[in-house]
Enzyme design. Structure first.
Site, short mmCIF file in Angstrom:
data_model
loop_
_atom_site.label_atom_id
_atom_site.label_comp_id
_atom_site.label_asym_id
_atom_site.label_seq_id
_atom_site.Cartn_x
_atom_site.Cartn_y
_atom_site.Cartn_z
N PHE A 146 0.86 -1.18 0.00
CA PHE A 146 0.00 0.00 0.00
C PHE A 146 0.89 1.23 0.00
CE2 PHE A 146 -2.44 3.56 1.36
CZ PHE A 146 -3.61 3.41 0.65
N ASP A 198 9.55 2.76 1.68
CA ASP A 198 8.37 3.55 2.03
C ASP A 198 8.20 3.45 3.55
OD1 ASP A 198 5.89 4.56 2.65
OD2 ASP A 198 4.83 3.60 0.99
N LYS A 249 3.00 11.17 6.87
CA LYS A 249 2.23 11.01 8.11
C LYS A 249 2.80 11.76 9.31
CE LYS A 249 0.19 6.59 6.71
NZ LYS A 249 -1.16 6.94 6.32
C1 LIG Z 1 3.07 2.84 3.65
C2 LIG Z 1 2.20 3.94 3.10
N1 LIG Z 1 2.58 4.59 1.99
C3 LIG Z 1 1.85 5.58 1.47
C4 LIG Z 1 0.66 5.97 2.05
C5 LIG Z 1 -0.15 7.09 1.42
O1 LIG Z 1 -0.14 8.22 2.22
P1 LIG Z 1 -1.26 9.37 2.01
O2 LIG Z 1 -2.55 8.78 2.47
O3 LIG Z 1 -0.78 10.50 2.88
O4 LIG Z 1 -1.26 9.72 0.57
C6 LIG Z 1 0.22 5.32 3.19
C7 LIG Z 1 -1.08 5.69 3.82
O5 LIG Z 1 -1.69 4.94 4.54
C8 LIG Z 1 1.00 4.28 3.73
O6 LIG Z 1 0.63 3.61 4.82
#
Ligand SMILES: Cc1ncc(COP(=O)(O)O)c(C=O)c1O
Length: 401
Positions: A141, A226, A255
């Site tokens: 994700f 990530d 975040k």
């Molecule tokens: C591991 C990871 N990458 C990317 C994202 C995407 O972030 P955003 O919701 O701020 O676009 C999330 C969101 O839950 C995430 O958990």
């Protein structure tokens, strides 16, 4: 109708149904606790998917934001502003890297990482134009843009949003041999979460991250971690990669970088990688704005103290000890995680993840389900042990009931 019911009905009528929130209407929050419009209190065991690592209404972060609100909030990158250099210098130092490219949301930062890797591939590695490939993991994700959902394996996230962006190959998470087979001369990057959050807090087998590091280095491929959800204290370290002594080429952060106050994200890497961008080639109106930088600078200062990482380690050990006791019965089939972060698989016979979340809500605890029968536990790192124990007691009661 209660105030909550009125508010929920209005939201249902006038907002797109792209979420299915629990039926609670929060009016205020402090630390690990939220209060709804009727004055009921709830223990927040989700922490904005780790955006609220430092808790709600954190004094230091609110004060930093307020002070900046009174000075200047936005210049756009057309001009310099006086918080930008400090933010980039401090964040680069926290990551042990040379350069920062700030954005706002996690998805934008992932897009930035993808674009950076491709450009690096063409300009530095010498991949033929249009041939760059990025290898990603099953169950990933990384966000919700059209390019990112193009390499999602979750039908809910992906279906009906095509045509999809090419240039990605998906391999099983945690499988080094599959990764090695997928990497070829056109591969510019491997993009993975060091712990897969949305997939249910999946921790890869020991040796996987070092293996990814070794392979990518040997094959002249960028390792993009990530750490949007796993980073900035959640697992008991500043970065989840640290648990295996791994340093990726690119950190993608989001975040908690904005302390739950403003959206702040960034790609952090060395000059040989981020140096590929030239003026006008990539950007964002709000990326690196003064308010974002002021809040993030305070976040970085807090992380530098090590206090939050220590709390996540100590409370996380306690959390996992307690959750392990639950696996003895027939209600919980598995528990995974690291630090103050856990995925708890519920025996479907005891209810769906959603039903368990609703029953927990009725007892004053807010969690979020994922993938049908898993609930995620990720309270703010400022939670105290008594509150954590109280939350766990409610979980036990729900599972036994
Ligand atoms: C591991 C990871 N990458 C990317 C994202 C995407 O972030 P955003 O919701 O701020 O676009 C999330 C969101 O839950 C995430 O958990």
């Amino acid at each position: 109708m209660t105030a909550s019911e009125r508010s929920i009905a209005a939201a249902e009528a006038h907002s797109a149904h792209n979420y299915h929130p629990l039926p609670v209407v929060v009016a205020s929050a402090e630390g690990a606790w939220m209060t709804d419009v009727e004055g009921r209190r709830y223990l927040d065991m989700l922490a904005g998917y780790s955006a609220l690592n430092f808790g709600h209404s954190n004094r230091r972060l609110i004060d930093a934001a307020k002070a900046q609100l009174e000075r200047v909030t936005l210049t756009s990158r057309a001009f310099h502003h006086d918080r930008f250099a400090d933010f980039c210098t401090e964040l680069a130092a926290l990551c042990g890297k040379e350069m920062v490219l700030p954005m706002n949301t996690g998805a934008e930062a992932i897009e930035t990482a993808v674009k950076t890797a491709r450009k690096w591939g063409y300009r530095v590695k010498g991949v033929p134009d249009g041939q760059a490939k990025i290898v990603v993991a099953d169950g990933n994700f990384h966000g919700r843009t059209t390019t990112i959902v193009s390499f999602s394996t979750d039908p809910e996230a992906r279906a009906d949003y095509g045509p999809y962006t090419p240039g990605f190959e998906i391999v099983p998470y945690g499988d080094l041999a599959a990764l090695e087979a997928a990497v070829d001369e056109h591969t510019v990057a491997v993009l993975i979460e060091p712990i897969q959050g949305e997939a249910g807090v999946l921790v890869p087998p020991p040796g996987y991250l070092p293996g990814v590091r070794e392979l990518t280095r040997a094959r002249n491929v960028l390792f993009i971690a990530d750490e949007i959800q796993s980073g900035l204290g959640r697992t008991g370290a500043t970065f989840a990669c640290e648990h295996e002594d791994v340093v990726p080429d690119m950190y993608v952060l989001g975040k908690a970088l904005g302390g739950g106050v403003v959206p702040v994200s960034a790609v952090v890497a060395d000059r040989d990688v981020l140096g590929v961008h030239r003026p006008g080639e990539h950007g964002s109106t709000f990326g690196g704005n003064p308010l974002a930088c002021a809040v993030a600078l305070e976040v970085i200062a807090m992380l530098r103290s090590g206090e939050y990482q220590r709390r996540a380690t100590e409370l996380g050990e306690h959390l996992h000890r307690e959750l392990a006791l639950l696996t003895g019965g027939d209600a919980v089939t598995a528990v995974r995680g690291r630090g103050l972060w856990a995925g708890v698989d519920i025996n479907p016979a005891r209810g769906t993840g959603r039903e368990i979340s609703e029953r927990l809500m009725a007892r004053g605890v807010l969690v979020k389900d994922t993938h049908g029968s898993t609930i995620r536990i990720a309270p703010p790192l400022v939670i105290n042990k008594e509150d954590l124990d109280w939350g766990l007691e409610q979980l036990r009661a729900v599972l036994e009931g």
